[in-house]
Design a protein around this motif. Structure first.
Motif: not given
Length: 364
Positions: A48, A51, A55, A180, A184, A211
Motif C-alpha cells: 500500500g 502504491f 501511483r 493495486m 485500483h 484516498d
C-alpha cells in the motif's frame, strides 16, 4: 428524544461496546481469520505504501499513452532499481558502522560504569533524600540490565525467527503492489455498487476523501522523514559524530512516528556523543533542535499542509493509547488510522447536516 444527536451517539457507542464484548467472548472462532490477517498485514502494508508512492509515476506514464501493463512493468523496474541502488550505496557503510559499534559497545559500557561509580563516590555529599533517590535509580537500572541480559538469548532467537519470516513475507509485497496498480480504479465502484441513489454518491465521495487523506499522509510523511534524515546526516558529519549514517537513518525511521519520533531519535545520538566527547552531546541536541524547527516550520507546512489537521494533544493521546493497545505497530499506524476514522465521521456529519437542512426547507 430518539431523534436527538446525543441519544443516537450514545446508543451507537453502547452497541459498539456490546459488539466488541461479544467478539471477545467468541474470539476463538475468529482465530483463523486473525492468523490470516497477521500473515498478509506486513506485505499488504508495504504494498500500500509503495502504491501511493508510485501511483503518480503510473499516471504520468499513462498520460504519455503508455499501456497499463507497460507502465506497471516500468514502475516495478524503477522500484527494484531504487532499492538496489540504496542498498549498494549505504549497505557497506551501515555494515561497517554496525560492526564498529558492536566492537565499541563493551568500551561504552565501561564508560557508563565509570559514570555510575563517580555518582556513587559523590553520593555521601548529597542530602539524605537525594541519596535514597540515587540508590533506587541505580538499583532499578541494575535490575533492568540483569533482566535484559537474562532474556537476551530468547529475544535474539525470536528476533531471528521473525526476521526470517518477515523476509519471506516481503516477497508478497510486489504482488500486492502489482494488483493495486492494475485495479485500483475498480475498488471504489465495487464498494459503491452495493448502494443506490444518494448513498452511492456519498460512498464514492467518502472513498475519494479517504484516498486523498492516505495519499497526503503517506507521501508527505515519508518525504518529511527523508529530509529530516538528510539534515541530521549533514549535521552529524559536520560535528564529526561517530556512526553518523547509522544514527541519521535511525532518526529518519523514527520520524515516521509523529511528535514522539524526534525524541526517540536523539537518545542514541546523545549517548554516543557523551561517550565520544561530552560537549558533543550539546552539538547533537542543537542539531536535532534546528532540524525539528526547520521541519515543523518550513518543511511539513509546505509538504503536508493540513492533510489531517490534528491537534498536537490529540496526536499524543492517540499515539500513547495505540502504543498500549498494539505496541510499535499501533504507534506507527495510529495517526493514519485516526485520520481515516476522522474522515468517515466528518462525511457522516456533513451528510446528516444536509439531510436535516433539506428536511427543514421542506417544512418551510
Amino acid at each position: 428524544m430518539t431523534h436527538k444527536l446525543w441519544f443516537q451517539t450514545g446508543i451507537g457507542i453502547l452497541l459498539a461496546m456490546l459488539i466488541i464484548f461479544m467478539f471477545q467472548q467468541i474470539q476463538e472462532v475468529f482465530n483463523p481469520f486473525v492468523i490470516i490477517a497477521r500473515t498478509i498485514f506486513l506485505p499488504l502494508l508495504i504494498g500500500g505504501v509503495l502504491f501511493y508512492l508510485t501511483r503518480p509515476l503510473l499516471h504520468f506514464l499513462e498520460s504519455k499513452k503508455l499501456p497499463r501493463w507497460a507502465s506497471i512493468t516500468f514502475v516495478l523496474t524503477v522500484v527494484i532499481f531504487t532499492f538496489w541502488l540504496i542498498y549498494a550505496m549505504i549497505a557497506p557503510v551501515i555494515g561497517e558502522q554496525s560492526a564498529s559499534l558492536a566492537k565499541s559497545t563493551p568500551e561504552m559500557i565501561n564508560e557508563g560504569e565509570k559514570w555510575v561509580d563517580y555518582l556513587l563516590s559523590q553520593r555521601d555529599d548529597l542530602p539524605p533524600q537525594a541519596q535514597d533517590s540515587v540508590e533506587k535509580a541505580i538499583s532499578n537500572v541494575t535490575n533492568n540490565v540483569n533482566d535484559w541480559a537474562a532474556g537476551f538469548g530468547s529475544w535474539l532467537l525470536t528476533f531471528l525467527q521473525n526476521f526470517i519470516q518477515g523476509l519471506f513475507l516481503l516477497v508478497l509485497a510486489p504482488f500486492f503492489l502489482v494488483y493495486m496498480l492494475k485495479d485500483h480504479e475498480k475498488f471504489a465502484p465495487f464498494l459503491a455498487g452495493f448502494f443506490h441513489g444518494e448513498r452511492r454518491t456519498w460512498v464514492r465521495k467518502t472513498l475519494h476523501d479517504l484516498d486523498v487523506t492516505l495519499r497526503s499522509y503517506i507521501q508527505g510523511q515519508l518525504l518529511v522523514s527523508f529530509l529530516v534524515g538528510v539534515m541530521l546526516l549533514i549535521g552529524y558529519l559536520i560535528i564529526g559524530l561517530d556512526y553518523a549514517l547509522l544514527l541519521a537513518l535511525f532518526g529518519m525511521f523514527t520520524n515516521v512516528i509523529p511528535f514522539l519520533g524526534p525524541y526517540l531519535a536523539v537518545v542514541p545520538a546523545l549517548i554516543i556523543a557523551l561517550m565520544q566527547e561530552p560537549q558533543m552531546a550539546l552539538y547533537v541536541a542543537i542539531i536535532m533542535l534546528v532540524a525539528q524547527q526547520i521541519e515543523s516550520n518550513f518543511i511539513s507546512p509546505n509538504v503536508m499542509g493540513k492533510a489531517l489537521d490534528i491537534h498536537p494533544l490529540t496526536v499524543i493521546t492517540v499515539i500513547l493509547a495505540a502504543g498500549n493497545i498494539a505496541g510499535i505497530w499501533g504507534i506507527i499506524l495510529a495517526i493514519p488510522f485516526y485520520g481515516v476514522v476522522k474522515t468517515i465521521l466528518s462525511n457522516l456529519y456533513k451528510k446528516r447536516t444536509e439531510i436535516r437542512e433539506a428536511a427543514g426547507k421542506e417544512i418551510d
